[in-house]
Design an enzyme around this catalytic site. Structure first.
Site, PDB file in Angstrom:
ATOM      1  N   ARG A 178       0.850  -1.207   0.000  1.00  0.00           N
ATOM      2  CA  ARG A 178       0.000   0.000   0.000  1.00  0.00           C
ATOM      3  C   ARG A 178       0.881   1.251   0.000  1.00  0.00           C
ATOM      4  O   ARG A 178       0.495   2.288  -0.545  1.00  0.00           O
ATOM      5  CB  ARG A 178      -0.942   0.013   1.212  1.00  0.00           C
ATOM      6  CG  ARG A 178      -2.006  -1.051   1.207  1.00  0.00           C
ATOM      7  CD  ARG A 178      -2.986  -0.914   0.049  1.00  0.00           C
ATOM      8  NE  ARG A 178      -3.934   0.153   0.190  1.00  0.00           N
ATOM      9  CZ  ARG A 178      -4.365   0.938  -0.830  1.00  0.00           C
ATOM     10  NH1 ARG A 178      -3.898   0.759  -2.057  1.00  0.00           N
ATOM     11  NH2 ARG A 178      -5.247   1.901  -0.621  1.00  0.00           N
ATOM     12  N   ASP A 235       0.498  -0.914  10.398  1.00  0.00           N
ATOM     13  CA  ASP A 235      -0.930  -1.186  10.546  1.00  0.00           C
ATOM     14  C   ASP A 235      -1.397  -0.610  11.888  1.00  0.00           C
ATOM     15  O   ASP A 235      -0.953  -1.050  12.959  1.00  0.00           O
ATOM     16  CB  ASP A 235      -1.155  -2.702  10.493  1.00  0.00           C
ATOM     17  CG  ASP A 235      -2.632  -3.054  10.494  1.00  0.00           C
ATOM     18  OD1 ASP A 235      -3.431  -2.285  11.057  1.00  0.00           O
ATOM     19  OD2 ASP A 235      -2.978  -4.112   9.940  1.00  0.00           O
ATOM     20  N   ASN A 262      -5.949  11.131  10.158  1.00  0.00           N
ATOM     21  CA  ASN A 262      -7.019  10.923   9.177  1.00  0.00           C
ATOM     22  C   ASN A 262      -7.447   9.461   9.052  1.00  0.00           C
ATOM     23  O   ASN A 262      -8.609   9.175   8.772  1.00  0.00           O
ATOM     24  CB  ASN A 262      -6.505  11.460   7.830  1.00  0.00           C
ATOM     25  CG  ASN A 262      -7.346  10.998   6.667  1.00  0.00           C
ATOM     26  OD1 ASN A 262      -8.345  11.613   6.322  1.00  0.00           O
ATOM     27  ND2 ASN A 262      -6.952   9.887   6.041  1.00  0.00           N
ATOM     28  N   TYR A 306     -18.485   2.867  15.612  1.00  0.00           N
ATOM     29  CA  TYR A 306     -17.815   3.906  14.814  1.00  0.00           C
ATOM     30  C   TYR A 306     -18.115   5.293  15.400  1.00  0.00           C
ATOM     31  O   TYR A 306     -17.194   6.102  15.601  1.00  0.00           O
ATOM     32  CB  TYR A 306     -18.293   3.827  13.362  1.00  0.00           C
ATOM     33  CG  TYR A 306     -17.772   4.943  12.486  1.00  0.00           C
ATOM     34  CD1 TYR A 306     -16.469   4.913  11.974  1.00  0.00           C
ATOM     35  CD2 TYR A 306     -18.571   6.040  12.160  1.00  0.00           C
ATOM     36  CE1 TYR A 306     -15.992   5.945  11.170  1.00  0.00           C
ATOM     37  CE2 TYR A 306     -18.104   7.073  11.359  1.00  0.00           C
ATOM     38  CZ  TYR A 306     -16.816   7.015  10.866  1.00  0.00           C
ATOM     39  OH  TYR A 306     -16.342   8.044  10.076  1.00  0.00           O
ATOM     40  N   LYS A 360     -15.576   8.295  16.872  1.00  0.00           N
ATOM     41  CA  LYS A 360     -15.481   9.652  16.309  1.00  0.00           C
ATOM     42  C   LYS A 360     -15.737  10.704  17.390  1.00  0.00           C
ATOM     43  O   LYS A 360     -15.237  11.831  17.295  1.00  0.00           O
ATOM     44  CB  LYS A 360     -16.431   9.786  15.112  1.00  0.00           C
ATOM     45  CG  LYS A 360     -16.003   8.934  13.925  1.00  0.00           C
ATOM     46  CD  LYS A 360     -14.756   9.459  13.222  1.00  0.00           C
ATOM     47  CE  LYS A 360     -13.633   8.524  13.085  1.00  0.00           C
ATOM     48  NZ  LYS A 360     -12.446   9.066  12.383  1.00  0.00           N
ATOM     49  N   VAL A 372     -18.960  11.720   2.166  1.00  0.00           N
ATOM     50  CA  VAL A 372     -18.458  11.843   0.784  1.00  0.00           C
ATOM     51  C   VAL A 372     -18.079  10.472   0.218  1.00  0.00           C
ATOM     52  O   VAL A 372     -17.729   9.547   0.964  1.00  0.00           O
ATOM     53  CB  VAL A 372     -17.247  12.813   0.727  1.00  0.00           C
ATOM     54  CG1 VAL A 372     -17.692  14.241   1.003  1.00  0.00           C
ATOM     55  CG2 VAL A 372     -16.143  12.401   1.687  1.00  0.00           C
ATOM     56  N   THR A 378     -15.918   8.231  -0.753  1.00  0.00           N
ATOM     57  CA  THR A 378     -14.644   7.507  -0.725  1.00  0.00           C
ATOM     58  C   THR A 378     -14.967   6.017  -0.548  1.00  0.00           C
ATOM     59  O   THR A 378     -16.130   5.637  -0.480  1.00  0.00           O
ATOM     60  CB  THR A 378     -13.814   7.963   0.478  1.00  0.00           C
ATOM     61  OG1 THR A 378     -14.611   7.714   1.648  1.00  0.00           O
ATOM     62  CG2 THR A 378     -13.463   9.440   0.411  1.00  0.00           C
TER      63      THR A 378
HETATM   64  N1  LIG Z   1     -15.980   9.343   3.739  1.00  0.00           N
HETATM   65  C1  LIG Z   1     -16.866   9.858   4.560  1.00  0.00           C
HETATM   66  O1  LIG Z   1     -18.056  10.019   4.202  1.00  0.00           O
HETATM   67  C2  LIG Z   1     -16.476  10.308   5.931  1.00  0.00           C
HETATM   68  C3  LIG Z   1     -17.466  10.919   6.727  1.00  0.00           C
HETATM   69  C4  LIG Z   1     -17.132  11.342   7.996  1.00  0.00           C
HETATM   70  C5  LIG Z   1     -15.828  11.182   8.455  1.00  0.00           C
HETATM   71  N2  LIG Z   1     -14.905  10.581   7.673  1.00  0.00           N
HETATM   72  C6  LIG Z   1     -13.551  10.431   8.213  1.00  0.00           C
HETATM   73  O2  LIG Z   1     -12.594  10.849   7.268  1.00  0.00           O
HETATM   74  C7  LIG Z   1     -11.370  10.102   7.427  1.00  0.00           C
HETATM   75  C8  LIG Z   1     -10.915   9.552   6.099  1.00  0.00           C
HETATM   76  O3  LIG Z   1     -11.921   8.677   5.608  1.00  0.00           O
HETATM   77  P1  LIG Z   1     -12.008   8.222   4.095  1.00  0.00           P
HETATM   78  O4  LIG Z   1     -13.431   8.383   3.703  1.00  0.00           O
HETATM   79  O5  LIG Z   1     -10.946   8.859   3.294  1.00  0.00           O
HETATM   80  O6  LIG Z   1     -11.747   6.641   4.255  1.00  0.00           O
HETATM   81  P2  LIG Z   1     -11.039   5.610   3.250  1.00  0.00           P
HETATM   82  O7  LIG Z   1     -11.237   6.045   1.853  1.00  0.00           O
HETATM   83  O8  LIG Z   1     -11.562   4.281   3.665  1.00  0.00           O
HETATM   84  O9  LIG Z   1      -9.490   5.750   3.615  1.00  0.00           O
HETATM   85  C9  LIG Z   1      -9.035   5.395   4.894  1.00  0.00           C
HETATM   86  C10 LIG Z   1      -7.541   5.410   4.923  1.00  0.00           C
HETATM   87  O10 LIG Z   1      -7.130   4.903   6.202  1.00  0.00           O
HETATM   88  C11 LIG Z   1      -6.259   3.777   5.978  1.00  0.00           C
HETATM   89  N3  LIG Z   1      -6.378   2.773   7.037  1.00  0.00           N
HETATM   90  C12 LIG Z   1      -7.507   2.172   7.473  1.00  0.00           C
HETATM   91  N4  LIG Z   1      -7.196   1.245   8.402  1.00  0.00           N
HETATM   92  C13 LIG Z   1      -5.855   1.272   8.548  1.00  0.00           C
HETATM   93  C14 LIG Z   1      -4.944   0.543   9.356  1.00  0.00           C
HETATM   94  N5  LIG Z   1      -5.336  -0.436  10.187  1.00  0.00           N
HETATM   95  N6  LIG Z   1      -3.630   0.838   9.264  1.00  0.00           N
HETATM   96  C15 LIG Z   1      -3.206   1.794   8.419  1.00  0.00           C
HETATM   97  N7  LIG Z   1      -4.022   2.508   7.620  1.00  0.00           N
HETATM   98  C16 LIG Z   1      -5.330   2.248   7.691  1.00  0.00           C
HETATM   99  C17 LIG Z   1      -6.718   3.209   4.652  1.00  0.00           C
HETATM  100  O11 LIG Z   1      -5.732   2.347   4.127  1.00  0.00           O
HETATM  101  P3  LIG Z   1      -6.120   1.300   2.938  1.00  0.00           P
HETATM  102  O12 LIG Z   1      -6.306   2.158   1.734  1.00  0.00           O
HETATM  103  O13 LIG Z   1      -4.975   0.375   2.853  1.00  0.00           O
HETATM  104  O14 LIG Z   1      -7.400   0.643   3.376  1.00  0.00           O
HETATM  105  C18 LIG Z   1      -6.913   4.503   3.869  1.00  0.00           C
HETATM  106  O15 LIG Z   1      -5.692   5.044   3.450  1.00  0.00           O
HETATM  107  C19 LIG Z   1     -11.687   9.027   8.481  1.00  0.00           C
HETATM  108  O16 LIG Z   1     -11.183   9.442   9.727  1.00  0.00           O
HETATM  109  C20 LIG Z   1     -13.205   8.988   8.517  1.00  0.00           C
HETATM  110  O17 LIG Z   1     -13.701   8.549   9.767  1.00  0.00           O
HETATM  111  C21 LIG Z   1     -15.186  10.138   6.420  1.00  0.00           C
END
Ligand SMILES: NC(=O)c1ccc[n+]([C@@H]2O[C@H](COP(=O)([O-])OP(=O)(O)OC[C@H]3O[C@@H](n4cnc5c(N)ncnc54)[C@H](OP(=O)(O)O)[C@@H]3O)[C@@H](O)[C@H]2O)c1
Length: 257
Positions: free
Chosen positions: A38, A56, A82, A154, A158, A185, A187
């Site tokens: 990764r 990890d 993040n 979850y 948060k 959003v 993702t």
């Molecule tokens: N997307 C939304 O709608 C939303 C809404 C509210 C808050 N958030 C917050 O925004 C932040 C980013 O979310 P996102 O939507 O960008 O999520 P995402 O697309 O799932 O990306 C999460 C990132 O964290 C990494 N990660 C997860 N578990 C890990 C572990 N055990 N060790 C190392 N890295 C790890 C993932 O790695 P891999 O790529 O290898 O899995 C990825 O790089 C989070 O804190 C989330 O709670 C998101």
């Protein structure tokens, strides 16, 4: 002036977009990914990134090693906490340390990294609107007494992220420590039908990390799209903040200075 920023979970989603934007703006970004593969993928997706740190975050020992790697790289202007996992785990997935996976990655890892990484000038914690329904009793953080509910687990983490941001703001007055929600959003975590604007999702974390805008040079605040928003009032309770720090210290063996 160019700044140096470390972003956890920057192999995908909002973390990767934040790193890309920082580099576009002339700043230096150090990435983080869960494993070497990764890490390679992250580096090729974010041309211009300074380096990638591997570990990890569901593992306490690997999270400690992430902090050690970051410290070997020298000092940072900002750290963006993040990385997270989402709300759809159908059962209590138990980590090598005996903790629920969601709690280990979303709560304990940012605590350990905050405690161990050499203090930056700014700290940014990714929360979520769902923190409003997090369990503010902080009993059963590790889901041993309650029947598992993925979305509640979850939301609890948060809420913890905001408590952590505000606890640090209280303890380290020279550091700007803030939390934010990026909106729902599309993702990997948000899913393809998430309704909010993806292009706005990563901008507030970048702005809080590097902007000289006086509105970004604050501490102990909660943001949505660069505007302050009222967090769950429980996050202002300093006893609750201390209680979370104490639980994290007990569970990780790492002390927040
Ligand atoms: N997307 C939304 O709608 C939303 C809404 C509210 C808050 N958030 C917050 O925004 C932040 C980013 O979310 P996102 O939507 O960008 O999520 P995402 O697309 O799932 O990306 C999460 C990132 O964290 C990494 N990660 C997860 N578990 C890990 C572990 N055990 N060790 C190392 N890295 C790890 C993932 O790695 P891999 O790529 O290898 O899995 C990825 O790089 C989070 O804190 C989330 O709670 C998101």
């Amino acid at each position: 002036m160019a700044k140096r920023v470390f972003i956890t979970g920057s192999s995908d989603g909002l973390g990767r977009m934040a790193a890309q934007l920082l580099i576009e703006q002339g700043h230096s970004a150090v990435l983080h990914a869960r494993n070497a593969q990764r890490g390679e993928e992250a580096l090729s997706a974010v041309p211009g990134a300074e380096k990638v740190v591997i570990g990890d975050l569901s593992s306490i020992s690997q999270t400690r090693r992430v902090a050690e790697q970051v410290n070997r790289l020298g000092s940072f202007d900002a750290v963006i906490h993040n990385a997270a996992v989402g709300y759809q785990e159908p059962r209590r997935i138990t980590t090598e340390d005996g903790l629920p996976h969601v709690f280990a990655v979303n709560t304990l890892a940012p605590y350990i990294l905050t405690a161990m990484i050499e203090r930056p000038k700014r700290l940014v914690y990714l929360s979520s609107g769902l923190h409003q329904s997090g369990d503010a009793s902080l009993t059963d953080l590790t889901w041993e007494a309650r029947p598992w509910r993925g979305q509640q687990a979850y939301s609890d983490t948060k809420l913890h992220d905001v408590l952590l941001a505000f606890a640090v703001a209280g303890r380290w007055p020279k550091v700007f420590s803030n939390a934010l929600e990026p909106g729902w959003v599309p993702t990997k975590m948000g899913g393809p039908s998430a309704p909010d604007d993806l292009d706005k999702g990563h901008r507030t974390q970048v702005w809080l990390a590097v902007s000289d805008d006086p509105a970004a040079r604050v501490t102990g605040q909660y943001f949505y799209h660069r505007k302050t928003r009222k967090p769950n009032p429980a996050t202002r309770d300093t006893d609750l903040q201390e209680s979370l720090l104490e639980s994290c210290r007990r569970l990780s063996g790492v002390e927040l200075p």
